[in-house]
Scaffold this active site. Structure first.
Site, PDB file in Angstrom:
ATOM      1  N   GLY A  71       0.823  -1.214   0.000  1.00  0.00           N
ATOM      2  CA  GLY A  71       0.000   0.000   0.000  1.00  0.00           C
ATOM      3  C   GLY A  71       0.847   1.249   0.000  1.00  0.00           C
ATOM      4  N   ALA A  72       1.937   1.230  -0.763  1.00  0.00           N
ATOM      5  CA  ALA A  72       2.955   2.285  -0.651  1.00  0.00           C
ATOM      6  C   ALA A  72       2.930   3.311  -1.772  1.00  0.00           C
ATOM      7  CB  ALA A  72       4.349   1.648  -0.574  1.00  0.00           C
ATOM      8  N   ARG A 131       1.004   5.790  -1.932  1.00  0.00           N
ATOM      9  CA  ARG A 131       0.656   7.115  -1.396  1.00  0.00           C
ATOM     10  C   ARG A 131       0.586   7.044   0.127  1.00  0.00           C
ATOM     11  NH1 ARG A 131      -3.140   4.537  -3.735  1.00  0.00           N
ATOM     12  NH2 ARG A 131      -2.703   5.530  -5.717  1.00  0.00           N
ATOM     13  N   ASP A 135      -2.497  -7.622  -5.232  1.00  0.00           N
ATOM     14  CA  ASP A 135      -3.670  -7.674  -4.370  1.00  0.00           C
ATOM     15  C   ASP A 135      -3.270  -8.517  -3.168  1.00  0.00           C
ATOM     16  OD1 ASP A 135      -6.018  -8.180  -3.022  1.00  0.00           O
ATOM     17  OD2 ASP A 135      -7.111  -8.978  -4.756  1.00  0.00           O
ATOM     18  N   VAL A 136      -2.985  -7.870  -2.047  1.00  0.00           N
ATOM     19  CA  VAL A 136      -2.436  -8.587  -0.892  1.00  0.00           C
ATOM     20  C   VAL A 136      -3.415  -9.592  -0.301  1.00  0.00           C
ATOM     21  CG1 VAL A 136      -0.813  -6.753  -0.276  1.00  0.00           C
ATOM     22  CG2 VAL A 136      -3.123  -6.769   0.739  1.00  0.00           C
ATOM     23  N   SER A 144      -4.041   0.566  14.286  1.00  0.00           N
ATOM     24  CA  SER A 144      -4.641   1.900  14.338  1.00  0.00           C
ATOM     25  C   SER A 144      -5.207   2.124  15.725  1.00  0.00           C
ATOM     26  CB  SER A 144      -5.770   2.009  13.307  1.00  0.00           C
ATOM     27  OG  SER A 144      -6.554   3.166  13.514  1.00  0.00           O
ATOM     28  N   TYR A 152     -13.227  -2.093  10.427  1.00  0.00           N
ATOM     29  CA  TYR A 152     -11.851  -1.578  10.524  1.00  0.00           C
ATOM     30  C   TYR A 152     -11.281  -1.808  11.923  1.00  0.00           C
ATOM     31  CZ  TYR A 152      -8.100   1.884   9.714  1.00  0.00           C
ATOM     32  OH  TYR A 152      -6.884   2.518   9.562  1.00  0.00           O
ATOM     33  N   ALA A 201     -10.428  -5.478  12.378  1.00  0.00           N
ATOM     34  CA  ALA A 201      -9.226  -5.824  11.627  1.00  0.00           C
ATOM     35  C   ALA A 201      -7.967  -5.306  12.317  1.00  0.00           C
ATOM     36  CB  ALA A 201      -9.315  -5.264  10.207  1.00  0.00           C
ATOM     37  N   LYS A 202      -8.034  -4.070  12.795  1.00  0.00           N
ATOM     38  CA  LYS A 202      -6.841  -3.457  13.387  1.00  0.00           C
ATOM     39  C   LYS A 202      -6.502  -4.039  14.760  1.00  0.00           C
ATOM     40  CE  LYS A 202      -5.546  -0.714  10.110  1.00  0.00           C
ATOM     41  NZ  LYS A 202      -4.361  -1.128   9.304  1.00  0.00           N
TER      42      LYS A 202
END
Length: 255
Positions: free
Chosen positions: A13-14, A16, A64-65, A143, A155, A158-159
């Site tokens: 995801g690098a 941006r 696509d990870v 996060s 989210y 997941a985090k």
């Protein structure tokens, strides 16, 4: 001499945001860097902007990870093109925010698959090389939302899952010379948080100001703040730290 001279770093995801800021920091410190992102053209464009030094290189790879075969292929391509792999930063992520009663199956699955399944697949692919060479650094992006956040059941789950995953990696992989840690960012000024402001019909600067006022240091974070912590946790200076989650949030969750 940079801390990462001769090292190969993969950041997912690098193209941006936090990912690009982190990739930039590793390049500045001497690493060869693989920029992974869903779109290979965007990944290659971002890789071309990295300030690689000396004999280091940068490549952009589409991946696509959340797809097992794609994750395996990406890691093998990194090893072939850059000569190895020493650091993996699992940063790829998306949001599909909604209150629970409005959240669709797809909203849930997409977020869990990219964040949690993606970190698992990339780590599983990389650890084979790490174990064989008795050296590796894994950094997962959690996060502050892991602690709970309205409208982010997917989210947040997941985090927080990332934190449990990281602790288990520390236990399982420590004997093989591999450190695994996580960073939990607070509010970071990126395109993603700017999009949140737009969705809330708020001015970006006003949105940032409100978030700055919500933490003790009275400013928002920037990708460079996360990159600095990432560079330390993935360095040999942090070799006695594993299984930990570092909150980089300006103290927002202290109260």
């Amino acid at each position: 001499m940079g801390r990462f001279d001769g090292r190969v770093v993969v950041v997912t995801g690098a193209a941006r945001g936090i990912g690009f800021g982190t990739a930039t920091r590793f390049a500045e410190e001497g690493a060869s860097v693989a920029v992974l992102d869903l779109d290979e053209a965007s990944a290659a464009e971002s890789a071309a902007k990295l300030p690689v030094t000396g004999g280091a290189k940068a490549v952009g790879i589409g991946c696509d990870v959340s797809d097992s075969a794609a994750a395996e292929a990406a890691v093998e391509r990194v090893v072939a093109e850059l000569g190895g792999i020493h650091v993996l930063v699992n940063n790829a992520g998306i949001t599909r925010d909604n209150l629970l009663f409005k959240m669709t199956d797809e909203d849930w699955d997409l977020v869990i698959n990219v964040h949690l399944r993606g970190a698992f697949l990339m780590t599983r692919a990389a650890q084979k090389h790490f174990v064989a060479q008795k050296y590796g650094k894994i950094l997962n992006l959690s996060s502050v939302s892991a602690l709970g956040n309205r409208g982010q059941a997917n989210y947040s789950a997941a985090k927080m899952g990332i934190q449990g995953f990281t602790r288990t990696l520390g236990i399982e992989l420590g004997p093989f010379g591999i450190n695994a840690n996580a960073i939990a960012p607070g509010f970071i000024a990126t395109e993603m948080t700017d999009a949140t402001a737009a969705r809330l019909k708020m001015d970006v600067e006003e949105f940032r100001k409100l978030n700055a006022e919500a933490n003790p240091v009275r400013r928002v974070g920037y990708p460079e703040d996360i990159a600095a912590a990432a560079a330390f946790l993935c360095s040999d200076e942090a070799s006695y730290i594993t299984g930990q989650t570092l909150y980089v949030d300006g103290g927002a969750k202290l109260g």
